[in-house]
Design an enzyme around this catalytic site. Structure first.
Site, PDB file in Angstrom:
ATOM      1  N   CYS A  18       0.813  -1.222   0.000  1.00  0.00           N
ATOM      2  CA  CYS A  18       0.000   0.000   0.000  1.00  0.00           C
ATOM      3  C   CYS A  18       0.846   1.270   0.000  1.00  0.00           C
ATOM      4  CB  CYS A  18      -0.924  -0.015   1.214  1.00  0.00           C
ATOM      5  SG  CYS A  18      -2.099  -1.396   1.153  1.00  0.00           S
ATOM      6  N   ASP A  19       0.213   2.347  -0.412  1.00  0.00           N
ATOM      7  CA  ASP A  19       0.868   3.658  -0.410  1.00  0.00           C
ATOM      8  C   ASP A  19       0.486   4.418   0.860  1.00  0.00           C
ATOM      9  OD1 ASP A  19      -1.714   4.617  -0.838  1.00  0.00           O
ATOM     10  OD2 ASP A  19      -1.390   5.037  -2.961  1.00  0.00           O
ATOM     11  N   SER A  20       0.893   5.672   0.939  1.00  0.00           N
ATOM     12  CA  SER A  20       0.641   6.462   2.153  1.00  0.00           C
ATOM     13  C   SER A  20      -0.843   6.753   2.379  1.00  0.00           C
ATOM     14  CB  SER A  20       1.430   7.768   2.104  1.00  0.00           C
ATOM     15  OG  SER A  20       1.028   8.532   0.982  1.00  0.00           O
TER      16      SER A  20
END
Length: 150
Positions: A18-20
């Site tokens: 996942c990203d931020s």
């Protein structure tokens, strides 16, 4: 073995996927699509070294570069989600095949990936026919494209 055994797989979304913003980073969908068809052929009974080149032993003389790919996101995919991945391969012509991947969460399609591969000779880079094993996997998979398990 039933087609669902090699055409419907599972993927759990991990923190590193996942990203931020807490949703999967876009490139992971195509990575998962490719990993899913690799896993599918292995479950079907084709050893990966028979399909993918291992330059230390050169068992396979064929490479499958990606010539087109797409990813469509239909709903957020987040850390901890358990996805079903439905694989739908088909032959385009003698040297091209496409693998569609449908990502399903709680019975709803949340994403889809499409990857088109070209079959090439590893040395000359000339287009060549798909190997028999891969053709058999595609044919066996297409017998049951209406899988209801998802």
């Amino acid at each position: 073995m039933k087609p669902a055994d090699w055409l419907i797989l599972q993927k759990k979304v991990r923190f590193g996927d996942c990203d931020s913003a807490g949703v999967i980073h876009f490139h992971n969908l195509l990575k998962w699509s490719h990993e899913a068809w690799e896993e599918s052929i292995e479950i079907y009974g084709i050893p990966s070294q028979d399909i993918f080149p291992d330059f230390s032993i050169r068992k396979s003389q064929i490479i499958f570069p990606i010539v087109n790919c797409e990813a469509n996101f239909l709903a957020p995919i987040k850390i901890g989600d358990l996805l079903k991945v439905k694989i739908v391969p088909h032959k385009i012509n003698t040297h091209l095949f496409q693998v569609n991947s449908f990502f399903i969460k709680n019975g709803n399609k949340v994403a889809e990936g499409k990857i088109i591969h070209c079959s090439l000779d590893i040395d000359s880079r000339d287009k060549i026919e798909l190997p028999d094993q891969l053709e058999r996997w595609i044919e066996a998979s297409n017998v049951s494209t209406n899988l209801k398990e998802c």
